[in-house]
Design a protein around this motif. Structure first.
Motif, PDB file in Angstrom:
ATOM      1  N   GLY B  90       0.822  -1.221   0.000  1.00 10.02           N
ATOM      2  CA  GLY B  90       0.000   0.000   0.000  1.00 10.02           C
ATOM      3  C   GLY B  90       0.842   1.250   0.000  1.00 10.02           C
ATOM      4  N   GLU B  91       0.827   1.941   1.103  1.00 12.52           N
ATOM      5  CA  GLU B  91       1.648   3.153   1.218  1.00 12.52           C
ATOM      6  C   GLU B  91       1.892   3.479   2.690  1.00 12.52           C
ATOM      7  OE1 GLU B  91      -0.788   6.846   0.158  1.00 12.52           O
ATOM      8  OE2 GLU B  91      -2.096   5.200  -0.399  1.00 12.52           O
ATOM      9  N   ARG B  92       2.872   4.369   2.897  1.00 17.36           N
ATOM     10  CA  ARG B  92       3.217   4.790   4.265  1.00 17.36           C
ATOM     11  C   ARG B  92       2.225   5.863   4.705  1.00 17.36           C
ATOM     12  NH1 ARG B  92       8.464   7.768   3.855  1.00 17.36           N
ATOM     13  NH2 ARG B  92       7.405   9.679   4.444  1.00 17.36           N
ATOM     14  N   MET B  93       1.803   5.760   5.962  1.00 16.31           N
ATOM     15  CA  MET B  93       0.916   6.804   6.477  1.00 16.31           C
ATOM     16  C   MET B  93       1.604   7.491   7.647  1.00 16.31           C
ATOM     17  SD  MET B  93      -2.786   4.931   6.250  1.00 16.31           S
ATOM     18  CE  MET B  93      -2.199   3.251   6.283  1.00 16.31           C
ATOM     19  N   ASP B  94       2.041   8.725   7.434  1.00 17.41           N
ATOM     20  CA  ASP B  94       2.765   9.457   8.472  1.00 17.41           C
ATOM     21  C   ASP B  94       1.805  10.034   9.506  1.00 17.41           C
ATOM     22  OD1 ASP B  94       5.131   8.921   7.173  1.00 17.41           O
ATOM     23  OD2 ASP B  94       5.099  10.789   6.019  1.00 17.41           O
ATOM     24  N   TYR B  98       6.005   9.602  13.826  1.00 19.38           N
ATOM     25  CA  TYR B  98       5.893   8.155  13.567  1.00 19.38           C
ATOM     26  C   TYR B  98       5.122   7.891  12.273  1.00 19.38           C
ATOM     27  CZ  TYR B  98       7.802   6.896  18.108  1.00 19.38           C
ATOM     28  OH  TYR B  98       8.643   6.706  19.171  1.00 19.38           O
ATOM     29  N   SER B  99       5.217   6.659  11.839  1.00 17.64           N
ATOM     30  CA  SER B  99       4.484   6.271  10.614  1.00 17.64           C
ATOM     31  C   SER B  99       3.884   4.888  10.782  1.00 17.64           C
ATOM     32  CB  SER B  99       5.439   6.211   9.428  1.00 17.64           C
ATOM     33  OG  SER B  99       5.999   7.459   9.184  1.00 17.64           O
ATOM     34  N   TRP B 100       2.802   4.671  10.063  1.00 16.88           N
ATOM     35  CA  TRP B 100       2.240   3.323   9.947  1.00 16.88           C
ATOM     36  C   TRP B 100       2.694   2.722   8.618  1.00 16.88           C
ATOM     37  CZ3 TRP B 100       0.195   0.426  13.545  1.00 16.88           C
ATOM     38  CH2 TRP B 100      -0.505   0.983  14.604  1.00 16.88           C
ATOM     39  N   VAL B 101       3.240   1.528   8.695  1.00 15.71           N
ATOM     40  CA  VAL B 101       3.596   0.795   7.477  1.00 15.71           C
ATOM     41  C   VAL B 101       2.939  -0.580   7.602  1.00 15.71           C
ATOM     42  CG1 VAL B 101       5.472  -0.302   6.201  1.00 15.71           C
ATOM     43  CG2 VAL B 101       5.790   1.992   7.137  1.00 15.71           C
ATOM     44  N   ASN B 102       2.208  -0.988   6.575  1.00 17.89           N
ATOM     45  CA  ASN B 102       1.582  -2.320   6.620  1.00 17.89           C
ATOM     46  C   ASN B 102       2.456  -3.319   5.883  1.00 17.89           C
ATOM     47  OD1 ASN B 102      -0.998  -1.675   7.967  1.00 17.89           O
ATOM     48  ND2 ASN B 102      -1.293  -0.367   6.187  1.00 17.89           N
ATOM     49  N   ASN B 108      -0.448 -13.381   6.443  1.00 17.41           N
ATOM     50  CA  ASN B 108      -1.375 -12.348   6.901  1.00 17.41           C
ATOM     51  C   ASN B 108      -0.679 -10.992   6.805  1.00 17.41           C
ATOM     52  OD1 ASN B 108      -3.719 -11.235   8.042  1.00 17.41           O
ATOM     53  ND2 ASN B 108      -3.932 -12.958   9.444  1.00 17.41           N
ATOM     54  N   ALA B 109      -1.362  -9.948   7.219  1.00 20.03           N
ATOM     55  CA  ALA B 109      -0.758  -8.603   7.178  1.00 20.03           C
ATOM     56  C   ALA B 109      -0.915  -7.937   8.540  1.00 20.03           C
ATOM     57  CB  ALA B 109      -1.438  -7.771   6.107  1.00 20.03           C
ATOM     58  N   ILE B 110       0.029  -7.045   8.856  1.00 19.97           N
ATOM     59  CA  ILE B 110      -0.032  -6.348  10.152  1.00 19.97           C
ATOM     60  C   ILE B 110       0.534  -4.941  10.000  1.00 19.97           C
ATOM     61  CG2 ILE B 110       2.244  -7.074  11.054  1.00 19.97           C
ATOM     62  CD1 ILE B 110       0.758  -7.586  13.775  1.00 19.97           C
ATOM     63  N   GLY B 111       0.115  -4.064  10.892  1.00 24.58           N
ATOM     64  CA  GLY B 111       0.607  -2.694  10.868  1.00 24.58           C
ATOM     65  C   GLY B 111       1.843  -2.530  11.742  1.00 24.58           C
ATOM     66  N   CYS B 124       9.844   1.310  -1.659  1.00 17.00           N
ATOM     67  CA  CYS B 124       8.941   0.685  -2.626  1.00 17.00           C
ATOM     68  C   CYS B 124       7.845  -0.108  -1.910  1.00 17.00           C
ATOM     69  CB  CYS B 124       9.754  -0.225  -3.545  1.00 17.00           C
ATOM     70  SG  CYS B 124       8.789  -0.846  -4.910  1.00 17.00           S
ATOM     71  N   TYR B 125       6.601   0.188  -2.240  1.00 15.16           N
ATOM     72  CA  TYR B 125       5.467  -0.483  -1.604  1.00 15.16           C
ATOM     73  C   TYR B 125       4.717  -1.352  -2.620  1.00 15.16           C
ATOM     74  CZ  TYR B 125       6.153   2.372   2.531  1.00 15.16           C
ATOM     75  OH  TYR B 125       6.693   2.940   3.656  1.00 15.16           O
ATOM     76  N   GLY B 126       4.268  -2.476  -2.161  1.00 16.02           N
ATOM     77  CA  GLY B 126       3.590  -3.435  -3.036  1.00 16.02           C
ATOM     78  C   GLY B 126       2.222  -2.952  -3.493  1.00 16.02           C
TER      79      GLY B 126
END
Lengths: 512, 204
Positions: B90-94, B98-102, B108-111, B124-126
């Motif tokens: 996805g993308e980085r959310m600042d 701090y930032s959230w990166v999934n 599975n997926a996690i933040g 680079c984000y998928g």
């Protein structure tokens, strides 16, 4: 007109209107095709061109077959209306699964049909693999399917009618809707779309602004806003990423989605009444009363149950997770702000049971929501109270019992019976689903949770729905979603019609 | 009678000698026991120390796991330092510093809740067109994070790019190109033939 001619016209009527609905709905593939073109996704663009051509050809063939009917102008009966609604949903499921299958993200065509039926019925469970790498075109298609499914494909097709036809109302009812916002069906369907489109504009704008504020890029934020609005408003539960609503890690985004899905779960008649100044309708309506009571009870019970198990570290965390998930279940949306397996591993049997009850009750009739519906629960509860009052009062005393749903209506035995029959059908479908789950070795609580989610068109999963689950369960879940969304009668009418046809063919064969 | 005291003395002496020897033996054996127990204690201490050292090492190294195992064993791993590896999606959310990166590891997926400076390492984000950076991250796993409203997340310390992401070029199969062109052409012909017929019949 002899019997054979009548029979032939029945087929033509069904074929013509089914083809018309297929044509209109298939045309919508132009939107994801354009999205793919915008983002230079060439493979998905070709997928949509192939699928749209095949679907339009199928629709056109059905219309051509039924053209003779237009000349003779026969009466469209209730059975035709119901059969058209049920058949068009089935044909569209198979046709709309093509882009899924061509994308290479599905294990089988059955899985693709499962996801399309999940979208159309606003259920929201997915078998699609590698969701984080699907194209914008396919993501747009998934969310359009759930948005259209929420209002209804028949509703969409009737909106484009040039002139009112006698059978329009019968087809409209066949899709599980019966509210009359204006005196004619074409006007009513246009009002439904008007309400949905205004909310679409406002909701998307709100989610877009929030999306940018929480760190999404502007272009990405608008796509996410469209997807999440479509999914919330239609109480669908699809999301563009694997983590569903957890992807955003934002309380404000979750709250905005929650407000939209609660609004989406209300009757279009209620929206229309409020827009026309009848604000008291929200308090007086039996459906909103039923929704507020059952929502409050389920949230309180779930909070109490989870507090006993110390699932969440503090009240804020507990409140945020429990309220969102219980309301998501109750409105049959299916957004999950916890992992599927956390329901099974952390919420305990009591928490699961509360979720099962909330999922089965569902939202309002003639809304985008699924489940038994608040109106039926309210009518049956009022009917029970009425019977108790009758027992306690004098036999000579005659009292007319009423309930308020848009207008004051008499609580008749017939209304109670109809509501009770549909409730029994839902419970039976849920029971068979649970039984099937346990047959394949899933624990009882997990089977019941998943079955309630499927029957009520919710979309929350406890981990049972997966590409690797038995094919028989996938088929049953497709049937259960279909039955639940069309509220049984249309599907029963189609089955009855098919059986009748087969019986006649057999009788003719014996005579020969 | 005169011999009696002497005999008794000899017996007593013998008994004393025997008792002494027994005591000596007992003492000797006792000493051995003490020595044995001392050596056993030393071994136990060594084992304990070794175990502690191993635990400390493990704690220092963090538990290597996958995201699904984190969710399945959330109660046991809650608050522990874990290492996971997955693709940034996805993308980085600042959010401030701090930032959230999934991340998604295929199970599975996690933040990940990480410092912005750490998140900036991921470039680079998928998505549909990109395979995201493969991120190796060590952080504290929270089953129901009180800082983030009860969400299951990973508060990351260090982020290492195990494998850089890349652009995934689209390959359009020849058969797909041909079938699209053929179907589109057929569709146009059918529409050109059928639509006037339908319109004519409706007009009638």
């Amino acid at each position: 007109m002899n019997q054979t001619e009548k029979k032939s016209y029945s087929l033509e009527i069904i074929s013509y209107y089914t083809g018309y609905i297929v044509l209109i709905s298939s045309s919508l593939m132009a939107i994801p095709a354009l999205t793919s073109l915008m983002f230079k996704e060439w493979n998905p663009l070709l997928d949509f061109i192939i699928s749209m051509t095949v679907s339009l050809a199928a629709g056109l063939a059905l219309v051509m077959f039924g053209m003779r009917m237009k000349k003779e102008k026969p009466d469209v009966q209730w059975k035709h209306g119901f059969a058209v609604a049920a058949l068009s949903w089935l044909i569209l499921t198979v046709l709309c699964a093509m882009p899924y299958w061509l994308s290479g993200h599905m294990k089988s065509y059955l899985d693709a049909c499962f996801d399309v039926m999940s979208g159309f019925t606003t259920t929201g469970v997915v078998l699609l693999q590698d969701l984080d790498h699907i194209s914008n075109g396919l993501n747009m298609w998934r969310h359009i399917l759930t948005f259209i499914g929420g209002q209804g494909m028949v509703v969409l097709a009737l909106t484009f009618l040039v002139k009112e036809t006698g059978g329009a109302y019968k087809m409209y009812v066949g899709e599980g809707k019966d509210i009359e916002l204006v005196p004619n069906v074409k006007g009513t369907t246009r009002q439904i779309w008007k309400i949905s489109m205004i909310y679409l504009l406002v909701g998307t704008a709100v989610l877009w602004v929030i999306g940018i504020a929480i760190g999404l890029k502007p272009v990405s934020a608008i796509l996410h806003a469209i997807y999440i609005f479509e999914s919330s408003w239609s109480t669908g539960g699809f999301a563009p990423n694997t983590q569903n609503i957890m992807y955003y890690h934002s309380l404000i985004y979750e709250t905005a989605a929650m407000v939209i899905f609660i609004l989406g779960s209300f009757n279009f008649g209620l929206h229309y009444a409020i827009w026309h100044g009848k604000r008291k309708e929200i308090i007086k309506n039996i459906e909103t009363q039923s929704f507020f009571i059952t929502s409050f009870l389920t949230v309180i019970l779930a909070l109490a149950g989870l507090a006993r198990l110390n699932v969440y570290p503090d009240a804020v965390a507990g409140f945020r997770r429990v309220v969102f998930n219980v309301l998501s279940a109750h409105t049959t949306t299916g957004f999950g702000s916890i992992y599927a397996r956390q329901f099974a591993l952390e919420w305990g049997d009591f928490g699961i049971m509360i979720m099962v009850i909330a999922m089965l009750i569902g939202g309002s009739a003639c809304s985008t929501a699924g489940g038994i519906k608040g109106l039926r629960v309210g009518i049956v509860c009022k009917g029970l109270i009425m019977d108790i009052k009758k027992l306690l009062s004098s036999e000579r005393r005659m009292k007319v019992y009423k309930f308020h749903h848009i207008k004051d209506q008499i609580l008749s035995e017939g209304a109670i019976k109809s509501a009770a029959i549909i409730i029994i059908c839902y419970i039976a479908t849920f029971g068979v689903g649970t039984l099937l789950g346990t047959y394949y070795g899933y624990p009882l609580a997990d089977s019941a949770f998943e079955s309630a989610s499927i029957t009520g068109n919710v979309g929350l999963s406890i981990g049972v729905t997966a590409p690797g689950m038995p094919a028989a369960m996938k088929v049953y879940y497709i049937i259960a979603m279909y039955l639940g969304r069309l509220e049984f009668l249309s599907v029963f009418a189609l089955i009855g019609y098919l059986f009748g046809g087969v019986k006649k063919v057999c009788a003719n064969y014996r005579e020969r | 009678m005169r011999k009696l005291p002497g005999t008794l003395m000899i017996i007593l002496l013998a008994a004393f000698t025997i008792s002494l020897s027994v005591n000596a033996e007992q003492a000797a054996s006792g000493n051995t026991d003490v020595e044995n127990s001392e050596s056993e204690n030393d071994d136990a201490e060594k084992t304990e120390k070794a175990e502690e050292a191993e635990e400390a090492k493990e704690a220092k190294e963090a538990i290597r796991t996958d995201i699904n195992a984190l969710i399945e064993n959330a109660k046991e791993l809650d608050g522990k330092e874990v290492t996971v590896q997955g693709e940034a999606i996805g993308e980085r959310m600042d959010r401030g510093d701090y930032s959230w990166v999934n991340i998604n590891d295929g199970t599975n997926a996690i933040g990940l809740w990480i410092e912005k400076s750490e998140a900036e390492k991921i470039t680079c984000y998928g998505t549909y067109k990109f395979k995201g950076d493969m991120v190796h991250v060590t952080g504290i796993f929270y089953r129901a994070c009180s800082e983030h409203g009860g969400e299951a997340d990973l508060h990351g310390g260090s982020v290492v790019i195990a494998e850089e992401g890349y652009y995934v070029a689209e390959k359009i199969p020849f058969l797909k190109k041909i079938s699209t062109a053929a179907l589109a052409a057929c569709g146009l012909v059918i529409a050109a033939v059928c639509l006037p017929v339908i319109r004519k019949r409706i007009d009638r």
